[in-house]
Design a protein around this motif. Structure first.
Motif, short mmCIF file in Angstrom:
data_model
loop_
_atom_site.label_atom_id
_atom_site.label_comp_id
_atom_site.label_asym_id
_atom_site.label_seq_id
_atom_site.Cartn_x
_atom_site.Cartn_y
_atom_site.Cartn_z
N SER A 113 -14.45 53.17 36.83
CA SER A 113 -13.46 53.78 35.58
C SER A 113 -13.38 55.24 36.01
O SER A 113 -14.15 55.93 36.67
N ALA A 135 -9.08 53.44 41.66
CA ALA A 135 -8.70 52.08 41.79
C ALA A 135 -9.35 51.60 43.40
O ALA A 135 -9.86 50.51 43.08
N THR A 172 -19.54 54.69 46.96
CA THR A 172 -18.04 54.12 47.01
C THR A 172 -16.85 54.89 46.94
O THR A 172 -16.06 54.80 47.63
N THR A 223 -22.67 53.97 43.23
CA THR A 223 -21.52 54.54 42.45
C THR A 223 -21.19 55.85 43.11
O THR A 223 -19.72 56.32 43.06
N ASN A 281 -13.03 51.01 42.60
CA ASN A 281 -13.44 49.96 41.45
C ASN A 281 -14.39 50.54 40.56
O ASN A 281 -15.40 50.06 40.36
#
Length: 82
Positions: free
Chosen positions: A57, A52, A28, A25, A55
Motif C-alpha cells: 500500500s 502496484a 520488494t 517489504t 504489491n
C-alpha cells in the motif's frame, strides 16, 4: 485428505518472522523500481507504479521510504552508469 503446511522457522540466532517480513517489504519495492526504471525510464516511473508492482500500500511504502525519490535515485544512478 490432509493439508501440507510448511513452517519456515528462523535459524538459531537469525531474524524472526517479523524482521524477515520487514526486510521483504524493504526489498520488494527496490526490486520493483529497478525493473520499472529499466522498462520505462526514471521520469516515467511513478510511486503508483511502484506500489502496484511491489504489491504494497502507499501507506506501507511511505512507512519504509521517505519519498519516492529515495527509492528512485539509487536505481537511476545504477542505470546511468551502465
Amino acid at each position: 485428505m490432509g493439508v501440507d503446511i510448511e513452517l519456515h522457522e528462523s535459524p538459531p540466532g537469525g531474524p524472526g518472522l517479523r524482521e524477515r517480513k520487514k526486510n521483504q517489504t524493504r526489498t520488494t519495492p527496490r526490486e520493483a523500481v529497478a525493473g520499472l526504471v529499466a522498462e520505462r525510464g526514471f521520469t516515467q516511473t511513478t510511486e503508483a507504479d511502484i506500489v502496484a508492482v511491489a504489491n504494497v500500500s502507499e501507506r506501507t511504502f511511505f512507512r519504509y521510504f521517505d519519498s519516492e525519490e529515495d527509492l528512485l535515485l539509487p536505481a537511476a544512478e545504477v542505470f546511468a552508469t551502465k
